[in-house]
Design an enzyme around this catalytic site. Structure first.
Site, short mmCIF file in Angstrom:
data_model
loop_
_atom_site.label_atom_id
_atom_site.label_comp_id
_atom_site.label_asym_id
_atom_site.label_seq_id
_atom_site.Cartn_x
_atom_site.Cartn_y
_atom_site.Cartn_z
CD GLU A 139 -3.08 -0.22 0.01
OE1 GLU A 139 -3.13 0.19 -1.17
OE2 GLU A 139 -3.65 -1.24 0.40
CG HIS A 140 -0.17 4.90 0.57
ND1 HIS A 140 -0.60 6.06 -0.03
CD2 HIS A 140 -1.20 4.48 1.35
CE1 HIS A 140 -1.84 6.34 0.37
NE2 HIS A 140 -2.22 5.39 1.20
CG LEU B 257 -13.78 -1.88 -2.58
CD1 LEU B 257 -15.08 -2.67 -2.39
CD2 LEU B 257 -12.59 -2.72 -2.14
CB SER B 258 -10.40 0.54 -8.06
OG SER B 258 -9.22 0.81 -7.38
CB SER C 274 -12.78 6.15 -10.57
OG SER C 274 -11.64 5.95 -9.80
CG ASP D 215 -6.36 2.05 -7.85
OD1 ASP D 215 -5.74 1.26 -7.10
OD2 ASP D 215 -6.75 3.16 -7.48
CE1 TYR E 103 -2.74 7.75 -3.10
CE2 TYR E 103 -2.07 9.51 -4.60
CZ TYR E 103 -2.19 8.16 -4.31
OH TYR E 103 -1.75 7.22 -5.21
C1 GLA Z 1 -5.22 4.74 -4.26
C2 GLA Z 1 -4.46 5.09 -5.54
C3 GLA Z 1 -3.44 4.02 -5.88
C4 GLA Z 1 -2.56 3.70 -4.67
C5 GLA Z 1 -3.40 3.47 -3.42
C6 GLA Z 1 -2.55 3.31 -2.17
O1 GLA Z 1 -6.00 3.60 -4.47
O2 GLA Z 1 -5.37 5.21 -6.61
O3 GLA Z 1 -2.67 4.44 -6.97
O4 GLA Z 1 -1.60 4.71 -4.48
O5 GLA Z 1 -4.30 4.53 -3.20
O6 GLA Z 1 -1.80 2.15 -2.24
#
Ligand code: GLA
Length: 384
Positions: free
Chosen positions: A34-35, A124-125, A127, A171, A220
């Site tokens: 993550e990140h 959960l993406s 977009s 994502d 972020y």
């Molecule tokens: C969001 C961003 C990703 C990633 C995560 C953290 O989902 O869209 O690119 O940086 O945060 O891991």
């Protein structure tokens, strides 16, 4: 009725014919890493069994007309005149059309019906799912070849340049490159992928805290800037290039906050590679421990967790069938993910739901998810 059936039914009603093309594009959950993506590092997500669906047919002109069943709104625009308007769902479709044309594709218009069951704003993406669904729709009607990673990069460009959100590549990469039955290790520098099976008899359970945080974008961007500052200190392109030993050696000289941010990223990259090994060895215990350590690092060093996420993770870990749990996605709200014994996943979901609700007063949403394919055409009639 499934979302798939819903878009087919509504298309058939609106156009008085069966849809010749049906696109499915999933959401994702990140198991670990993550990140790390915007630090050129490693991530290990999987595409999930919740998706955006579009039922569509080509048009003879250059217009795109899409009805969203979720928003009860119709988007209509001309490919020769794409304009920024508001911040709504339609911008993702227009942004994809813009980016595809900018990349040199000659596009054809289409019309159809759109719906999804990826919760919006839950981490959960949804977009990325919409971006890749749109790209798939254009590829199908315009007849250009589909390259998943090229399209993932294009989706990221839409986020960065059209929507104006500085996200990394994770994502879109997993939404485009998901594979049934597998999580996918992604090297966010080379964009190489490796398949990783969940250990036998385990399941990934998505635990939505039912909390959403509005300030995610600024936090972020701040984390990104802190990582860039750390990379600059070491004179490298990205934190991917800093080893744990190098970081330790700089611990007294580096600004204390920047040091902690960098420690998360450097250790998380190693944990993600270790998780890949654990998955190949079928070692659920080890994978769970790594997920737990990831959460601690995100909570204490990177500071992107929240009370609700910490409570959810604690409640999940208290169950004996849980190997490990962590927050997933950008943080500050949204979802956690747990690795649990598959046979007990339903029971686990019920118990965690009750205990989380008792602790917070919030009703969570819990999904047991299998790993699915990335964005795909699930039906295409020839001659269309
Ligand atoms: C969001 C961003 C990703 C990633 C995560 C953290 O989902 O869209 O690119 O940086 O945060 O891991």
């Amino acid at each position: 009725m499934t979302t798939r059936q819903h878009v087919i039914q509504q298309f058939s009603q609106q156009f008085d014919t069966h849809p010749p093309i049906i696109v499915r594009s999933p959401g994702r959950v990140n198991l670990i890493g993550e990140h790390t993506d915007y630090n050129d590092g490693f991530v290990l997500p999987m595409a999930i069994n919740r998706a955006t669906w579009i039922a569509l047919r080509p048009r003879e002109d250059d217009r795109v007309i899409v009805h969203s069943l979720d928003f009860e709104e119709t988007l209509a625009f001309s490919l020769s005149d794409i304009r920024h308007e508001d911040a709504g769902w339609g911008e993702y479709l227009k942004g994809v059309a813009w980016a595809l044309q900018e990349a040199g594709h000659s596009l054809r218009g289409w019309e159809g019906v759109l719906a999804g069951d990826v919760p919006i704003g839950a981490g959960l993406s949804s977009s990325a799912a919409l971006e890749l669904a749109t790209a798939r729709a254009f590829a199908a009607v315009s007849g250009f070849a589909w390259d998943a990673t090229t399209m993932a990069k294009l989706g990221q460009r839409v986020e960065n340049r059209w929507i104006g959100v500085q996200t990394g590549i994770m994502d879109q990469m997993i939404v485009a490159n998901g594979h049934e039955g597998y999580a996918v290790l992604i090297d966010c520098r080379s964009l190489e992928t490796k398949l990783a099976p969940l250990p036998a008899h385990t399941a990934a359970v998505i635990l939505d805290t039912a909390t959403r945080r509005g300030l995610v974008d600024s936090a972020y961007n701040e984390r990104r800037a802190q990582c860039e500052a750390a990379a600059q200190y070491f004179g490298v392109a990205a934190l991917r290039d800093v080893s744990p030993a190098q970081l330790e050696a700089a611990s007294t000289e580096l600004d204390a906050l920047i040091y902690r941010r960098a420690r998360h990223v450097v250790s998380e990259n190693q944990r993600t590679l270790d998780a890949l090994d654990a998955m190949h060895a079928g070692d659920a215990q080890r994978l769970g421990q790594l997920m737990n350590a990831s959460h601690e690092s995100l909570r204490d060093d990177y500071e992107v967790s929240s009370e609700a996420l910490n409570t959810m993770v604690d409640v999940a870990r208290a169950e004996s069938v849980c190997y490990g749990a962590r927050m997933t996605g950008a943080g500050f709200g949204g979802c956690a993910v747990a690795l649990v014994e598959a046979a007990s996943a339903g029971e686990f979901a019920e118990r965690v739901s009750k205990r989380y609700q008792a602790a917070t007063g919030l009703a969570p949403n819990i999904y047991v998810s299998t790993a699915t394919n990335g964005a795909e055409i699930v039906a295409q009639q020839s001659g269309s």
